[in-house]
Structures are given as structure tokens and as C-alpha cells.
Motif scaffolding. Structure first.
Motif, PDB file in Angstrom:
ATOM      1  N   ILE A 104       0.849  -1.203   0.000  1.00  0.00           N
ATOM      2  CA  ILE A 104       0.000   0.000   0.000  1.00  0.00           C
ATOM      3  C   ILE A 104       0.881   1.247   0.000  1.00  0.00           C
ATOM      4  N   GLU A 105       1.950   1.213   0.763  1.00  0.00           N
ATOM      5  CA  GLU A 105       2.855   2.375   0.845  1.00  0.00           C
ATOM      6  C   GLU A 105       3.467   2.678  -0.515  1.00  0.00           C
ATOM      7  N   ARG A 106       3.789   1.608  -1.274  1.00  0.00           N
ATOM      8  CA  ARG A 106       4.430   1.791  -2.580  1.00  0.00           C
ATOM      9  C   ARG A 106       3.429   2.186  -3.665  1.00  0.00           C
ATOM     10  N   SER A 107       2.157   1.822  -3.474  1.00  0.00           N
ATOM     11  CA  SER A 107       1.173   2.053  -4.541  1.00  0.00           C
ATOM     12  C   SER A 107       0.783   3.533  -4.636  1.00  0.00           C
ATOM     13  N   ALA A 108       0.128   3.878  -5.755  1.00  0.00           N
ATOM     14  CA  ALA A 108      -0.244   5.281  -5.981  1.00  0.00           C
ATOM     15  C   ALA A 108      -1.292   5.714  -4.965  1.00  0.00           C
ATOM     16  N   ARG A 109      -1.340   7.027  -4.732  1.00  0.00           N
ATOM     17  CA  ARG A 109      -2.281   7.556  -3.748  1.00  0.00           C
ATOM     18  C   ARG A 109      -3.734   7.202  -4.124  1.00  0.00           C
ATOM     19  N   GLU A 110      -4.022   7.240  -5.459  1.00  0.00           N
ATOM     20  CA  GLU A 110      -5.386   6.950  -5.925  1.00  0.00           C
ATOM     21  C   GLU A 110      -5.782   5.504  -5.576  1.00  0.00           C
ATOM     22  N   ASP A 111      -4.807   4.584  -5.707  1.00  0.00           N
ATOM     23  CA  ASP A 111      -5.097   3.187  -5.390  1.00  0.00           C
ATOM     24  C   ASP A 111      -5.453   3.035  -3.907  1.00  0.00           C
ATOM     25  N   ALA A 112      -4.653   3.687  -3.063  1.00  0.00           N
ATOM     26  CA  ALA A 112      -4.897   3.608  -1.624  1.00  0.00           C
ATOM     27  C   ALA A 112      -6.248   4.233  -1.286  1.00  0.00           C
ATOM     28  N   GLN A 113      -6.553   5.325  -1.970  1.00  0.00           N
ATOM     29  CA  GLN A 113      -7.826   6.005  -1.733  1.00  0.00           C
ATOM     30  C   GLN A 113      -9.005   5.102  -2.135  1.00  0.00           C
ATOM     31  N   ARG A 114      -8.834   4.425  -3.296  1.00  0.00           N
ATOM     32  CA  ARG A 114      -9.890   3.515  -3.762  1.00  0.00           C
ATOM     33  C   ARG A 114     -10.137   2.392  -2.754  1.00  0.00           C
ATOM     34  N   LEU A 115      -9.021   1.893  -2.201  1.00  0.00           N
ATOM     35  CA  LEU A 115      -9.141   0.811  -1.217  1.00  0.00           C
ATOM     36  C   LEU A 115      -9.880   1.295   0.034  1.00  0.00           C
ATOM     37  N   SER A 116      -9.465   2.438   0.554  1.00  0.00           N
ATOM     38  CA  SER A 116     -10.107   2.932   1.774  1.00  0.00           C
ATOM     39  C   SER A 116     -11.572   3.267   1.513  1.00  0.00           C
ATOM     40  N   GLN A 117     -11.840   3.792   0.290  1.00  0.00           N
ATOM     41  CA  GLN A 117     -13.217   4.128  -0.078  1.00  0.00           C
ATOM     42  C   GLN A 117     -14.081   2.853  -0.153  1.00  0.00           C
ATOM     43  N   ALA A 118     -13.477   1.805  -0.730  1.00  0.00           N
ATOM     44  CA  ALA A 118     -14.219   0.536  -0.852  1.00  0.00           C
ATOM     45  C   ALA A 118     -14.561  -0.027   0.530  1.00  0.00           C
ATOM     46  N   ILE A 119     -13.608   0.070   1.451  1.00  0.00           N
ATOM     47  CA  ILE A 119     -13.848  -0.436   2.815  1.00  0.00           C
ATOM     48  C   ILE A 119     -14.983   0.352   3.467  1.00  0.00           C
ATOM     49  N   LEU A 120     -14.927   1.665   3.329  1.00  0.00           N
ATOM     50  CA  LEU A 120     -15.959   2.491   3.948  1.00  0.00           C
ATOM     51  C   LEU A 120     -17.330   2.262   3.317  1.00  0.00           C
ATOM     52  N   GLU A 121     -17.320   2.041   1.995  1.00  0.00           N
ATOM     53  CA  GLU A 121     -18.596   1.798   1.299  1.00  0.00           C
ATOM     54  C   GLU A 121     -19.270   0.530   1.797  1.00  0.00           C
ATOM     55  N   VAL A 122     -18.451  -0.491   2.061  1.00  0.00           N
ATOM     56  CA  VAL A 122     -19.011  -1.744   2.591  1.00  0.00           C
ATOM     57  C   VAL A 122     -19.702  -1.467   3.924  1.00  0.00           C
ATOM     58  N   LYS A 123     -19.037  -0.673   4.752  1.00  0.00           N
ATOM     59  CA  LYS A 123     -19.611  -0.377   6.062  1.00  0.00           C
ATOM     60  C   LYS A 123     -20.863   0.495   5.945  1.00  0.00           C
ATOM     61  N   ASP A 124     -20.844   1.439   4.992  1.00  0.00           N
ATOM     62  CA  ASP A 124     -21.964   2.395   4.896  1.00  0.00           C
ATOM     63  C   ASP A 124     -23.152   1.864   4.110  1.00  0.00           C
ATOM     64  N   LYS A 125     -22.875   1.084   3.062  1.00  0.00           N
ATOM     65  CA  LYS A 125     -23.959   0.765   2.127  1.00  0.00           C
ATOM     66  C   LYS A 125     -24.505  -0.653   2.229  1.00  0.00           C
ATOM     67  N   ILE A 126     -23.725  -1.563   2.793  1.00  0.00           N
ATOM     68  CA  ILE A 126     -24.201  -2.949   2.836  1.00  0.00           C
ATOM     69  C   ILE A 126     -25.112  -3.165   4.048  1.00  0.00           C
ATOM     70  N   ARG A 127     -26.268  -3.749   3.791  1.00  0.00           N
ATOM     71  CA  ARG A 127     -27.202  -4.056   4.879  1.00  0.00           C
ATOM     72  C   ARG A 127     -27.864  -5.403   4.594  1.00  0.00           C
ATOM     73  N   LEU A 128     -28.755  -5.804   5.478  1.00  0.00           N
ATOM     74  CA  LEU A 128     -29.435  -7.082   5.277  1.00  0.00           C
ATOM     75  C   LEU A 128     -30.735  -6.870   4.515  1.00  0.00           C
ATOM     76  N   CYS A 129     -31.005  -7.768   3.589  1.00  0.00           N
ATOM     77  CA  CYS A 129     -32.277  -7.736   2.855  1.00  0.00           C
ATOM     78  C   CYS A 129     -33.401  -8.026   3.864  1.00  0.00           C
ATOM     79  N   SER A 130     -34.432  -7.243   3.827  1.00  0.00           N
ATOM     80  CA  SER A 130     -35.512  -7.410   4.820  1.00  0.00           C
ATOM     81  C   SER A 130     -36.330  -8.676   4.568  1.00  0.00           C
ATOM     82  N   ILE A 131     -36.175  -9.274   3.381  1.00  0.00           N
ATOM     83  CA  ILE A 131     -36.939 -10.495   3.079  1.00  0.00           C
ATOM     84  C   ILE A 131     -36.110 -11.744   3.405  1.00  0.00           C
TER      85      ILE A 131
END
Lengths: 248, 199
Positions: B33-60
Motif C-alpha cells: 500500500i505504501e508503494r502504490s499510488a495515492r489513488e489506489d490507496a484512496q480507492r481501497l479505503s473508499q471501498a472499505i468504507l462503502e461496505v460499512k456504509d452501504k451494505i445491509r441485510l435484505c428485509s426479506i
């Protein structure tokens, strides 16, 4: 790296990594031990269904110096208790209570032939009858006795009076029986003379004989909470499976 | 004093908390991660946060989803009369890979396991019973794991569901395809014999 061969009862397994398992075992020749089974999570694992809880197996294990964890080399099934646990949820709860109690009461690496035979006897009893009250009462009685926790059941712990043929009282906070006259402890519940008589029979009679006798299961159901309370007091913890069994 | 700089150390510590990642793997990922581009690291952190923010259980069906109800429950081509009950959301992926099942799912989020303190109350059963009361469901396929916990859950479910007049079936158990009978253990072989079918 010596190779050890032992008979054992699988207590439980834990998943490790993507494909391996750590197995908690109560072995006849080595006492309670843990071993790593590589590849045991894979569908085509050579261990297959052998490592399911309470399987009675013969194992070859590698032991390394200064390593607590042994490595499982091969396993052979001697007796499976898979079907009885999967058929009835109450039996599964009862079996898992035995696992919980075993892991608490049996010290690691301490061989106990009598405790090993107790496990097998109780499992076979449950499998044969599909009934849990008498086998669990038998298990509790002998686990307490083998662990040195069982109080005398024939006399009052407070005044020493004989309890033969008499109803007794027991506390939910301490181990032991007292006579009706001695009620020093805060919470005391009464225990019929016939229940104390049943505990006396458990001490001297084989489980298969008890299981064949009429009407003992109902009495065992009444006696179980007393010994289970003593088990929890002696183990200094509450058993999750026991609470779930009570809720069933 | 630590061998690595503070931020690197913190990243290694966080990575080490993930399942199956030890010190060495954590170091390797952290340095990548340290060696990779800033955009790559940002994409990774964004993906992690998206999982936490957007994933939920189907009510059915209790499957993990971004939109409620999930894609399986909304798909009109899937048979609503057939429900496959699984333990975890990743079991859904396992069944889907066969491309042969065209019904819907129900995720229990566990199996009866007294040692882990999982009883019927901890399983997501309430909305399953609710789904059955509509009268459209013909069959429940219990696809819990073929171990003691999974089997006990299957038996428990069948006792719960059968009185509602719905057919309950259990997935077959036995010899894995590609293996040999010679190496099958007794428990597996017994299950295979019990689950035999006419050809």
C-alpha cells in the motif's frame, strides 16, 4: 518427533485459516489435548466426518518437543454419535453440555481412564434410548465425584445428621445437602427422599441398568437441576448449553 | 522503539486483526500500500468504507445487499415457491455457482451451536416463518452445513416448518465428486447410503 497413538473423544473443533482445524480432544492415553488437523476443512479431506463433536476415534498424532499443539496424522472412527445429535436438538444440547463440562473439569494432559469410560457410557446411553435426563444425571454425579467435588449425600453437611429416608434441602449457592432443621443458608430448596435415593442408586448401578428401569427418567429430571447447580458452583462458571437446555 | 514508522505500524496492526493475516502478511500488504499510488490507496479505503456504509441485510431473505430487497428477491424469473435456506451469505454464492438453482434464498446467519451460545433465538427465523404464511412457498431446501450443528438446525427447521404444510427437503450428503470410495470415512459413507436415489 514421536508418533503417539491414542483413542480419543473429539470435544470440539475450531477452524484455523482456510483449510485447517484445531481439535480439542479427550484422549484415553494422553488426557485432554489439542491437535492441528491440516486440510480438515476441505470437502475431500481424509478426515471427512470423523472429527465431528463426540466422535470416538483412534488417532495417530505427532508430538513435538516444547510444542503444546500436536499434529494429527491419521484418524479411524471407532464409534460415531453424529446421528443422535443431529436427530434431536435437545440431545445436541445435552452432548454439548458434556463437552463444556469436560473442558472445564478435565485438566490438560491428565490421564483419567474413569472419566474417559464415563464419557463413552453416557454417550452410548443417550444414543441407545434417545433420553437425556438419566444419562446427564449420571454424568454430573460421576464428574463431581471423580473431580472430588461431590459432597456426602447421606448426612446433613451442617449438623451431620443422617438423611437416610428423609427429605433434605439444598442451597443454590453452595454444594451439599442439609436436613430440614438446619436452614442457615439464605436460599434453600427441598429435595424429596426418593431423589436422594436415586442419587444413591446412580453411585452403585450401571447406567444401562438404570435406563432399563421404569420411571427413573422422571425422577432424574427432578434431580438434574441440583447436580447441575453443583457442577456450575464447582466449575465457577455457568454453562451456556445448560441454560439453553433449560429453555427448551 | 518500533522498527517501522508510526503510520506504517498502525496499518500493520489493523491488518493483523483480519482473519488469516499474520505479522508477515500484514507487513507485506502494508508495504504494498505504501508503494502504490495515492489513488489506489484512496480507492481501497473508499471501498472499505462503502461496505460499512452501504451494505445491509435484505428485509426479506437476510442476504447482504446494497438495495433492499436484494436482487434475488426482486428477480421475477426466480421461483418464489422454492426457498433455499443457508447459514451464511457466502453460502448463497456457493449455491449460485451451480447455475441450476432458480429459487430464492433465506440466510439464517448461523446454525444452532450451544457451545457458541447460538440458539433458535439468535437465528434469523422470524421472517422465514413470515414468508411461509403467504401460501406461495411450496418447498424449503435446507442447505445448512453437513456437520452436527447444520444437521441439528435442519431437523429443528423441519419441525418448525412442516406443520405449516410446506415440503421440507435436505441437500444430499455423501461422497465428493472426484474422490474414491476407498478413502471415504464411515460417517460420510453412511450418509451417502442413506441419501441414495433411484437411477
Amino acid at each position: 518427533m514421536p508418533l503417539r497413538e491414542t483413542e480419543a473423544i473429539v470435544l470440539r473443533t475450531y477452524r484455523i485459516g482456510e483449510a485447517d482445524k484445531v481439535i480439542s480432544l479427550f484422549s484415553r492415553q494422553l488426557g485432554r489435548i489439542r491437535a492441528a488437523a491440516t486440510g480438515a476443512q476441505r470437502p475431500k479431506s481424509r478426515f471427512g466426518g470423523l472429527l465431528e463433536p463426540l466422535s470416538y476415534v483412534r488417532l495417530c498424532l505427532f508430538e513435538r518437543e516444547n510444542r503444546e499443539l500436536l499434529r494429527l496424522n491419521s484418524a479411524e472412527l471407532l464409534e460415531s454419535f453424529f446421528a443422535m445429535q443431529s436427530r434431536d436438538y435437545r440431545v445436541q444440547l445435552a452432548a454439548q453440555y458434556m463437552v463444556e463440562a469436560g473442558e472445564r473439569f478435565l485438566p490438560e494432559r491428565e490421564v483419567s481412564e474413569r472419566a474417559f469410560r464415563l464419557f463413552l457410557t453416557v454417550l452410548r446411553g443417550m444414543q441407545a434410548r434417545g433420553e437425556i435426563h438419566l444419562p446427564l444425571l449420571y454424568f454430573d454425579y460421576w464428574m463431581l465425584r471423580l473431580g472430588g467435588f461431590l459432597p456426602p449425600l447421606d448426612r446433613c453437611l451442617a449438623c451431620g445428621r443422617s438423611l437416610t429416608g428423609l427429605a433434605a434441602r439444598y442451597s443454590t449457592e453452595s454444594v451439599g445437602l442439609s436436613c430440614a432443621a438446619c436452614q442457615a443458608a439464605p436460599v434453600r430448596q427441598s429435595l424429596a427422599a426418593e431423589i436422594i435415593g436415586l442419587l444413591g442408586r446412580v453411585a452403585t448401578t450401571r447406567l444401562d441398568v438404570l435406563l432399563a428401569a421404569e420411571g427413573l427418567a422422571r425422577m432424574a429430571q427432578q434431580a438434574r437441576p441440583v447436580l447441575e447447580k453443583w457442577m456450575e458452583i464447582s466449575a465457577e462458571r455457568k454453562f451456556v448449553s445448560l441454560q439453553m437446555l433449560a429453555e427448551e | 522503539m518500533s522498527v517501522f514508522a508510526g503510520p506504517l505500524n498502525r496499518l500493520i496492526d489493523e491488518l493483523k486483526r483480519m482473519p488469516g493475516i499474520g505479522q508477515k502478511s500484514a507487513q507485506r500488504i502494508a508495504f504494498h500500500i505504501e508503494r502504490s499510488a495515492r489513488e489506489d490507496a484512496q480507492r481501497l479505503s473508499q471501498a472499505i468504507l462503502e461496505v460499512k456504509d452501504k451494505i445491509r441485510l435484505c428485509s426479506i431473505c437476510n442476504n447482504l445487499t446494497e438495495n433492499d430487497p436484494c436482487a434475488y428477491c426482486l428477480d421475477p424469473t426466480r421461483d418464489p415457491g422454492l426457498i433455499c435456506v443457508v447459514e451464511t451469505p457466502y453460502n448463497v454464492a456457493g449455491v449460485e455457482r451451480t447455475r441450476e438453482f432458480h429459487g430464492r434464498y433465506h440466510v439464517l446467519h448461523g446454525a444452532l451451536s450451544p457451545l457458541q451460545g447460538i440458539g433458535p433465538e439468535q437465528l434469523k427465523l422470524k421472517n422465514l416463518i413470515g414468508r411461509l404464511k403467504g401460501g406461495t412457498v411450496r418447498e424449503i431446501i435446507v442447505a445448512t452445513n453437513p456437520n452436527v450443528e447444520g444437521e441439528a438446525t435442519a431437523v429443528y427447521l423441519s419441525k418448525l416448518i412442516k406443520p405449516l404444510g410446506v415440503k421440507v427437503t435436505r441437500i444430499a450428503m455423501g461422497i465428493p465428486v472426484g474422490s474414491e470410495l476407498e478413502f471415504a470415512d464411515e460417517v460420510t459413507m453412511l450418509k451417502a447410503m442413506e441419501g441414495r436415489r433411484e437411477i
